[in-house]
Design a protein around this motif. Structure first.
Motif, PDB file in Angstrom:
ATOM      1  N   ALA A 230      30.768  60.015  18.987  1.00 47.76           N
ATOM      2  CA  ALA A 230      30.275  61.225  18.338  1.00 47.76           C
ATOM      3  C   ALA A 230      29.108  61.811  19.118  1.00 47.76           C
ATOM      4  CB  ALA A 230      29.852  60.910  16.908  1.00 47.76           C
ATOM      5  N   ALA A 231      28.301  60.938  19.699  1.00 46.83           N
ATOM      6  CA  ALA A 231      27.148  61.407  20.474  1.00 46.83           C
ATOM      7  C   ALA A 231      27.570  62.081  21.771  1.00 46.83           C
ATOM      8  CB  ALA A 231      26.209  60.234  20.765  1.00 46.83           C
ATOM      9  N   SER A 232      28.678  61.609  22.350  1.00 45.61           N
ATOM     10  CA  SER A 232      29.122  62.156  23.638  1.00 45.61           C
ATOM     11  C   SER A 232      30.227  63.196  23.489  1.00 45.61           C
ATOM     12  CB  SER A 232      29.620  61.019  24.542  1.00 45.61           C
ATOM     13  OG  SER A 232      30.765  60.405  23.978  1.00 45.61           O
ATOM     14  N   GLY A 233      30.704  63.377  22.254  1.00 47.02           N
ATOM     15  CA  GLY A 233      31.773  64.332  22.020  1.00 47.02           C
ATOM     16  C   GLY A 233      33.126  63.869  22.526  1.00 47.02           C
ATOM     17  N   HIS A 234      33.303  62.548  22.617  1.00 51.13           N
ATOM     18  CA  HIS A 234      34.553  61.992  23.150  1.00 51.13           C
ATOM     19  C   HIS A 234      34.997  60.841  22.256  1.00 51.13           C
ATOM     20  CE1 HIS A 234      37.529  60.736  26.125  1.00 51.13           C
ATOM     21  NE2 HIS A 234      37.084  59.503  25.975  1.00 51.13           N
ATOM     22  N   GLN A 235      36.268  60.810  21.858  1.00 50.43           N
ATOM     23  CA  GLN A 235      36.761  59.754  20.982  1.00 50.43           C
ATOM     24  C   GLN A 235      38.017  59.113  21.573  1.00 50.43           C
ATOM     25  OE1 GLN A 235      35.473  58.364  18.370  1.00 50.43           O
ATOM     26  NE2 GLN A 235      33.825  59.773  17.861  1.00 50.43           N
ATOM     27  N   PRO A 236      37.900  57.924  22.153  1.00 47.69           N
ATOM     28  CA  PRO A 236      39.110  57.244  22.642  1.00 47.69           C
ATOM     29  C   PRO A 236      39.943  56.710  21.492  1.00 47.69           C
ATOM     30  CG  PRO A 236      37.221  55.784  22.823  1.00 47.69           C
ATOM     31  CD  PRO A 236      36.677  57.120  22.353  1.00 47.69           C
ATOM     32  N   LYS A 237      41.233  56.571  21.733  1.00 50.85           N
ATOM     33  CA  LYS A 237      42.101  55.888  20.778  1.00 50.85           C
ATOM     34  C   LYS A 237      42.008  54.385  21.014  1.00 50.85           C
ATOM     35  CE  LYS A 237      45.307  59.726  20.099  1.00 50.85           C
ATOM     36  NZ  LYS A 237      46.725  60.171  20.147  1.00 50.85           N
ATOM     37  N   ILE A 238      42.439  53.611  20.031  1.00 53.92           N
ATOM     38  CA  ILE A 238      42.218  52.166  20.037  1.00 53.92           C
ATOM     39  C   ILE A 238      43.539  51.411  20.095  1.00 53.92           C
ATOM     40  CG2 ILE A 238      41.116  50.220  18.851  1.00 53.92           C
ATOM     41  CD1 ILE A 238      39.141  52.448  19.653  1.00 53.92           C
ATOM     42  N   GLY A 239      43.649  50.472  21.046  1.00 55.62           N
ATOM     43  CA  GLY A 239      44.783  49.563  21.132  1.00 55.62           C
ATOM     44  C   GLY A 239      44.330  48.145  20.854  1.00 55.62           C
ATOM     45  N   VAL A 240      45.085  47.406  20.042  1.00 54.47           N
ATOM     46  CA  VAL A 240      44.726  46.037  19.651  1.00 54.47           C
ATOM     47  C   VAL A 240      45.788  45.066  20.153  1.00 54.47           C
ATOM     48  CG1 VAL A 240      44.345  44.457  17.711  1.00 54.47           C
ATOM     49  CG2 VAL A 240      43.458  46.803  17.616  1.00 54.47           C
ATOM     50  N   ASN A 241      45.356  43.991  20.794  1.00 54.99           N
ATOM     51  CA  ASN A 241      46.271  42.976  21.297  1.00 54.99           C
ATOM     52  C   ASN A 241      46.771  42.079  20.157  1.00 54.99           C
ATOM     53  OD1 ASN A 241      47.460  41.480  23.679  1.00 54.99           O
ATOM     54  ND2 ASN A 241      46.301  39.829  22.715  1.00 54.99           N
ATOM     55  N   ALA A 242      48.027  41.671  20.247  1.00 56.44           N
ATOM     56  CA  ALA A 242      48.593  40.737  19.264  1.00 56.44           C
ATOM     57  C   ALA A 242      49.756  39.995  19.897  1.00 56.44           C
ATOM     58  CB  ALA A 242      49.074  41.479  18.023  1.00 56.44           C
ATOM     59  N   PHE A 243      49.936  38.757  19.495  1.00 57.66           N
ATOM     60  CA  PHE A 243      51.113  37.966  19.891  1.00 57.66           C
ATOM     61  C   PHE A 243      51.987  37.856  18.653  1.00 57.66           C
ATOM     62  CE2 PHE A 243      53.632  34.233  20.962  1.00 57.66           C
ATOM     63  CZ  PHE A 243      53.876  34.434  22.327  1.00 57.66           C
ATOM     64  N   GLN A 300      46.717  31.811  24.145  1.00 56.57           N
ATOM     65  CA  GLN A 300      47.275  33.148  24.347  1.00 56.57           C
ATOM     66  C   GLN A 300      46.163  33.990  24.975  1.00 56.57           C
ATOM     67  OE1 GLN A 300      47.241  36.695  23.313  1.00 56.57           O
ATOM     68  NE2 GLN A 300      48.868  36.621  24.844  1.00 56.57           N
ATOM     69  N   TYR A 301      46.394  34.460  26.205  1.00 50.93           N
ATOM     70  CA  TYR A 301      45.332  35.009  27.046  1.00 50.93           C
ATOM     71  C   TYR A 301      44.326  35.914  26.336  1.00 50.93           C
ATOM     72  CZ  TYR A 301      47.915  33.492  31.230  1.00 50.93           C
ATOM     73  OH  TYR A 301      48.542  32.758  32.195  1.00 50.93           O
ATOM     74  N   ASN A 302      44.788  36.775  25.455  1.00 50.25           N
ATOM     75  CA  ASN A 302      43.901  37.788  24.877  1.00 50.25           C
ATOM     76  C   ASN A 302      43.765  37.661  23.361  1.00 50.25           C
ATOM     77  OD1 ASN A 302      45.165  39.204  27.494  1.00 50.25           O
ATOM     78  ND2 ASN A 302      43.107  39.976  27.142  1.00 50.25           N
ATOM     79  N   ASP A 303      43.607  36.419  22.893  1.00 47.98           N
ATOM     80  CA  ASP A 303      43.350  36.149  21.472  1.00 47.98           C
ATOM     81  C   ASP A 303      44.435  36.730  20.560  1.00 47.98           C
ATOM     82  OD1 ASP A 303      40.988  34.848  22.141  1.00 47.98           O
ATOM     83  OD2 ASP A 303      39.710  36.572  21.758  1.00 47.98           O
ATOM     84  N   GLY A 304      45.668  36.737  21.043  1.00 44.92           N
ATOM     85  CA  GLY A 304      46.737  37.386  20.292  1.00 44.92           C
ATOM     86  C   GLY A 304      47.060  36.747  18.958  1.00 44.92           C
ATOM     87  N   PHE A 305      46.826  35.430  18.817  1.00 43.18           N
ATOM     88  CA  PHE A 305      47.112  34.782  17.538  1.00 43.18           C
ATOM     89  C   PHE A 305      46.182  35.288  16.436  1.00 43.18           C
ATOM     90  CE2 PHE A 305      48.365  30.853  20.255  1.00 43.18           C
ATOM     91  CZ  PHE A 305      49.622  31.377  20.469  1.00 43.18           C
ATOM     92  N   ARG A 306      44.977  35.739  16.814  1.00 44.61           N
ATOM     93  CA  ARG A 306      43.990  36.172  15.824  1.00 44.61           C
ATOM     94  C   ARG A 306      44.446  37.395  15.026  1.00 44.61           C
ATOM     95  NH1 ARG A 306      37.757  36.002  17.874  1.00 44.61           N
ATOM     96  NH2 ARG A 306      37.575  33.760  18.238  1.00 44.61           N
ATOM     97  N   SER A 307      45.305  38.211  15.620  1.00 47.05           N
ATOM     98  CA  SER A 307      45.767  39.409  14.904  1.00 47.05           C
ATOM     99  C   SER A 307      46.760  39.061  13.799  1.00 47.05           C
ATOM    100  CB  SER A 307      46.396  40.399  15.890  1.00 47.05           C
ATOM    101  OG  SER A 307      45.434  40.830  16.833  1.00 47.05           O
ATOM    102  N   ASN A 308      47.266  37.833  13.808  1.00 49.77           N
ATOM    103  CA  ASN A 308      48.058  37.266  12.705  1.00 49.77           C
ATOM    104  C   ASN A 308      49.378  38.001  12.465  1.00 49.77           C
ATOM    105  OD1 ASN A 308      48.505  35.327  10.704  1.00 49.77           O
ATOM    106  ND2 ASN A 308      47.579  36.599   9.103  1.00 49.77           N
ATOM    107  N   LEU A 309      50.029  38.436  13.518  1.00 50.19           N
ATOM    108  CA  LEU A 309      51.373  39.008  13.361  1.00 50.19           C
ATOM    109  C   LEU A 309      52.384  37.876  13.490  1.00 50.19           C
ATOM    110  CD1 LEU A 309      51.130  42.427  15.212  1.00 50.19           C
ATOM    111  CD2 LEU A 309      50.406  41.773  12.900  1.00 50.19           C
TER     112      LEU A 309
END
Length: 368
Positions: A230-243, A300-309
């Motif tokens: 909000a401060a920079s006027g730019h909003q990236p979208k968010i991707g979440v890793n999951a296994f 799992q390289y990128n903590d994929g189990f934590r997303s609980n899928l």
């Protein structure tokens, strides 16, 4: 989360196994292969299954079960050649790549594939790899400063004529790239959880990838990035890793995860953990992507189990909606047996997600 973002269908991506060893550091059987033949077929399966993106990995040296690797940009082009709609994200490292070289490569692939190529700028976590190929290893925040300059230069070259830039890492003088990429510009992804990574995403990146985590923890990161954005006027979208482990019962799915962990390679897991934690400890806040990761997370390289899928298709679909509620715009998925499980996910899970999204939209419309 803005109303516009929350109402967009969540997107799906998968990790491309262009690196041997699959997505877990384990001796469990994996009916997955790093060859181009396997991966082109997988890309076609994923496209038919409803996946939006594929993410190729970048590795230069062997280690942690990844003995063989195909280079990401050229491999991405091969996958694009085998598909019609799928977008492929090529992971690249500032240092081995320069902005001028990557701008040329990606622009050419962009034209050859009607704009279906994107890039993931990897700031670097594997010091031994940089040393092995003779690349300087920068301090943690310097790596992100370099990546930010890299992105600014990439976008500048793609949009401006006579581009001029004088930074600490890159310099351009009156450089004009022709042709320019097809509009819209190739999307720029990045990862990381450190303060420097989140701040960079809030300033320059189209997408921010984060390691797997619970909805509550994801929401904290999302809110932090949105406040900075909000401060920079730019909003990236968010991707979440999951296994993802989708099975007919939750017990069956949990048993698969337990077998993966039981057959993990302790020496390789611990070595990987030491490397990534050292990278995070080098940040000023002494915390990075894997700061709170235990042995089971690191398998799992990128903590994929934590997303609980992990469970039945219905359970997984509901948990994906929880991640969406936390601010996720995309789920980046790893699988044990890629071809068959990507097909199953597309057949059994994605339709349930779309059904839940439609039901929610119907309820909102009625309320309004």
């Amino acid at each position: 989360m803005s109303q516009q973002q929350s109402r967009e269908p969540i997107k799906f991506a998968y990790w491309v196994p262009n690196v041997s060893g699959g997505l877990v550091i384990s001796n469990i059987e994996q009916r997955t292969n790093w060859t181009i033949e396997y991966n082109q077929k997988l890309a076609q399966i994923a496209e038919k299954a409803g996946f939006d993106y594929a993410l190729t990995q970048i590795r230069f040296t062997a280690g942690y079960g990844a003995e063989f690797q195909h280079e990401s940009v050229s491999f991405s082009h091969a996958l694009l050649h085998a598909t019609e709609r799928l977008k492929v994200i090529a992971a690249v490292l500032p240092g081995p790549w320069t902005p001028a070289v990557l701008a040329k490569q990606i622009t050419t692939i962009n034209h050859l594939t009607q704009g279906r190529v994107a890039v993931n700028i990897v700031s670097g976590w594997f010091r031994g790899e940089f040393q092995a190929i003779g690349e300087p290893w920068l301090d943690h925040d310097e790596r992100y400063r370099r990546s930010e300059e890299f992105i600014r230069c990439l976008r500048g070259v793609w949009t401006e004529d006579k581009f001029t830039f004088a930074g600490d890492f890159y310099r351009f003088r009156d450089f004009s790239l022709k042709p320019k990429p097809i509009e819209p510009l190739p999307e720029i992804f990045q990862g990381g959880s450190s303060r420097a990574a989140r701040d960079m995403a809030a300033r320059v990146s189209d997408w921010y990838f984060t390691n797997g985590n619970t909805p509550d923890e994801i929401a904290k990161q999302v809110n932090d990035i949105r406040q900075k954005g909000a401060a920079s006027g730019h909003q990236p979208k968010i991707g979440v890793n999951a296994f993802a482990v989708a099975r007919s019962t939750e017990a069956e799915a949990r048993a698969v995860v337990q077998e993966i962990i039981a057959k993990a390679l302790p020496e390789a897991v611990n070595a990987f953990g030491a490397e990534v934690k050292n990278a995070g400890l080098a940040s000023p806040e002494r915390e990075g992507n894997w700061a709170k990761s235990g042995f089971e997370d690191l398998v799992q390289y990128n903590d994929g189990f934590r997303s609980n899928l992990i469970g039945t298709p219905q359970q997984i679909a509901e948990r994906i909606l929880s991640l969406k509620d936390a601010g996720a715009d995309l789920i980046l998925l790893g699988f044990l047996h890629f071809q068959e499980e990507v097909a199953f996910f597309g057949d059994q899970v994605i339709p349930l997600v779309r059904e839940l999204e439609a039901r929610r939209e119907g309820a909102r419309a009625a309320a309004e």
